[in-house]
Enzyme design. Structure first.
Site, PDB file in Angstrom:
ATOM      1  N   ASN A 116       0.753  -1.179   0.060  1.00  0.00           N
ATOM      2  CA  ASN A 116      -0.073   0.032  -0.040  1.00  0.00           C
ATOM      3  C   ASN A 116       0.963   1.211  -0.002  1.00  0.00           C
ATOM      4  O   ASN A 116       1.782   1.250   0.668  1.00  0.00           O
ATOM      5  CB  ASN A 116      -0.895  -0.077   1.223  1.00  0.00           C
ATOM      6  CG  ASN A 116      -0.244   0.023   2.530  1.00  0.00           C
ATOM      7  OD1 ASN A 116       0.732  -0.857   2.687  1.00  0.00           O
ATOM      8  ND2 ASN A 116      -0.834   0.687   3.570  1.00  0.00           N
ATOM      9  N   GLU A 118       0.741   5.643   0.456  1.00  0.00           N
ATOM     10  CA  GLU A 118      -0.116   6.982   0.594  1.00  0.00           C
ATOM     11  C   GLU A 118       0.596   8.198   0.635  1.00  0.00           C
ATOM     12  O   GLU A 118       1.998   7.945   0.467  1.00  0.00           O
ATOM     13  CB  GLU A 118      -0.451   6.754   2.221  1.00  0.00           C
ATOM     14  CG  GLU A 118      -1.255   5.700   2.678  1.00  0.00           C
ATOM     15  CD  GLU A 118      -1.570   5.621   4.082  1.00  0.00           C
ATOM     16  OE1 GLU A 118      -2.163   4.232   4.513  1.00  0.00           O
ATOM     17  OE2 GLU A 118      -0.785   6.308   4.803  1.00  0.00           O
ATOM     18  N   HIS A 129      -3.987   0.502  -2.761  1.00  0.00           N
ATOM     19  CA  HIS A 129      -4.056  -0.463  -1.823  1.00  0.00           C
ATOM     20  C   HIS A 129      -3.123  -1.467  -2.264  1.00  0.00           C
ATOM     21  O   HIS A 129      -2.768  -1.582  -3.658  1.00  0.00           O
ATOM     22  CB  HIS A 129      -5.460  -0.849  -1.749  1.00  0.00           C
ATOM     23  CG  HIS A 129      -6.493  -0.069  -1.187  1.00  0.00           C
ATOM     24  ND1 HIS A 129      -7.653  -0.665  -0.515  1.00  0.00           N
ATOM     25  CD2 HIS A 129      -6.568   1.419  -1.170  1.00  0.00           C
ATOM     26  CE1 HIS A 129      -8.208   0.243  -0.031  1.00  0.00           C
ATOM     27  NE2 HIS A 129      -7.705   1.465  -0.425  1.00  0.00           N
ATOM     28  N   GLU A 131      -3.633  -4.597  -2.967  1.00  0.00           N
ATOM     29  CA  GLU A 131      -3.953  -5.387  -3.959  1.00  0.00           C
ATOM     30  C   GLU A 131      -4.076  -4.626  -5.327  1.00  0.00           C
ATOM     31  O   GLU A 131      -3.941  -5.381  -6.285  1.00  0.00           O
ATOM     32  CB  GLU A 131      -5.358  -6.000  -3.668  1.00  0.00           C
ATOM     33  CG  GLU A 131      -5.340  -6.845  -2.044  1.00  0.00           C
ATOM     34  CD  GLU A 131      -5.620  -6.077  -0.934  1.00  0.00           C
ATOM     35  OE1 GLU A 131      -5.912  -6.472   0.146  1.00  0.00           O
ATOM     36  OE2 GLU A 131      -5.226  -4.660  -0.987  1.00  0.00           O
ATOM     37  N   CYS A 156     -10.589  -5.609   1.608  1.00  0.00           N
ATOM     38  CA  CYS A 156     -11.765  -4.643   1.581  1.00  0.00           C
ATOM     39  C   CYS A 156     -12.630  -4.592   0.394  1.00  0.00           C
ATOM     40  O   CYS A 156     -12.334  -5.079  -0.552  1.00  0.00           O
ATOM     41  CB  CYS A 156     -10.927  -3.198   1.997  1.00  0.00           C
ATOM     42  SG  CYS A 156     -10.515  -2.478   0.400  1.00  0.00           S
ATOM     43  N   CYS A 159     -11.211  -3.174  -2.734  1.00  0.00           N
ATOM     44  CA  CYS A 159     -10.365  -4.192  -3.704  1.00  0.00           C
ATOM     45  C   CYS A 159     -11.153  -5.145  -4.307  1.00  0.00           C
ATOM     46  O   CYS A 159     -10.914  -5.668  -5.499  1.00  0.00           O
ATOM     47  CB  CYS A 159      -9.369  -4.502  -2.894  1.00  0.00           C
ATOM     48  SG  CYS A 159      -7.933  -3.463  -2.446  1.00  0.00           S
TER      49      CYS A 159
END
Length: 349
Positions: A116, A118, A129, A131, A156, A159
């Site tokens: 991931n 950010e 993410h 994935e 989640c 995803c």
């Protein structure tokens, strides 16, 4: 199980140096080895072997995967789950401090890593993410089918919707490590997202190429882009970046807006990485071109920190319904005000 033999074999693989990102503070709960006495020694060895193989790497060729599996004397599911903890160490979550790793097995037999990302100063909606990173990694390597995805817990909803864009979605095995390496739980996509909203709901039935399948948009430079290219004719690095972004835009996935786009990242060492936009039927779970290009730069070992970006070259459709320019400039400015963003527009043919 001969522990010394396993370690010697791992050294033969010589993994690339580990990338350095933001400070790692906390992480998704690690997958723990089975603590049953007869297997404890074996599980420790598998974990060590997997960690050495993954450290600083985002792609492991099929032949190396087979060597690892033979040396560890375990199933591919066990090996992939053992890779998760080390994979998550390359994540860059400066906002949430929540590290996530994902490990995927392509149809070719190669293993791909996702983490991931950010971006400080930006909403979490601009994040990537793990994935999603993995799918961008597959696309970068031309892998058209994902067979298995190993993650420490269920993905989640964001995803799950993103994965519905894959032509191979129904055949993907999702392996969760809730109960340790030796007792994984396996699900298939229809179990995770039944009655889903999918590409066919917007595109209709037909032979349209979906995400990870070959794409080709017929594009040509606008007169404005040609003028910029002429003005910087002596800048070989910029010319290469523009060409890379143009090619990535041609190969980008934008069946819903018909607005292909891509970004090329030029770092401080004049190295170039490019990747294209990836849309989704539900719109929000897509990957913008800047984030996709950052993923490519990290995979290629060209971006130890975001601050190493010198210039971004955005290629997008002139007058398109979707414009990437403003958001690319905003995210770039939040990283470093000195980053140059050059926009080159194209026309669809």
């Amino acid at each position: 199980m001969d522990v010394v033999r396993l370690r010697s074999h791992a050294q033969m693989l010589r993994p690339a140096p580990r990338l350095r990102g933001v400070q790692h503070i906390s992480s998704r709960k690690a997958v723990k080895a089975n603590t049953a006495a007869p297997e404890a020694k074996q599980q420790t060895s598998i974990a060590e072997l997997a960690a050495q193989a993954v450290r600083g790497r985002f792609f492991i060729p099929a032949e190396d995967v087979q060597q690892l599996k033979d040396a560890a004397d375990c199933t591919i599911d066990t090996l992939m789950l053992a890779m998760l903890e080390e994979a998550s160490q390359s994540a860059r979550p400066p906002i949430s401090h929540y590290q996530v790793g994902a490990v995927g097995l392509g149809e070719s037999g190669a293993v791909y890593i996702g983490v991931n990302l950010e971006f400080p100063g930006n909403p979490l909606g601009q994040s990537v993410h793990a994935e999603q990173f993995l799918v961008a990694n597959l696309a970068l390597h031309g892998e058209q089918k994902l067979n298995t995805l190993a993650i420490s817990a269920a993905p989640c909803g964001h995803c799950r919707q993103f994965y519905s864009e894959l032509a191979c979605a129904d055949g993907i095995r999702f392996v969760f490590g809730w109960h340790g390496h030796t007792h994984p739980e396996v699900f298939h996509f229809p179990e995770l997202l039944p009655a889903r909203f999918e590409p066919e709901d917007l595109l209709g039935d037909g032979d349209k190429a979906l995400l990870l399948q070959p794409q080709h948009h017929s594009l040509k430079w606008s007169s404005e882009a040609q003028a910029v290219l002429q003005q910087r004719a002596g800048d070989a690095v910029f010319q290469q970046a523009a060409a890379a972004a143009f090619t990535a835009a041609q190969q980008s996935y934008s069946p819903y807006t018909l607005c292909p786009s891509a970004v090329a990242v030029i770092n401080m060492q004049d190295q170039i990485s490019a990747h294209g936009y990836m849309e989704n039927a539900a719109h929000n779970p897509g990957i913008p071109p800047l984030q996709a290009a950052v993923v490519a730069a990290i995979i290629q070992g060209q971006l130890e920190t975001y601050q190493q970006i010198r210039e971004l070259v955005l290629v997008e459709v002139e007058g398109g319904l979707v414009k990437q320019e403003r958001i690319v400039k905003a995210v770039a400015a939040s990283i470093c005000e000195d980053i140059t963003v050059t926009v080159l527009t194209v026309h669809r043919q």
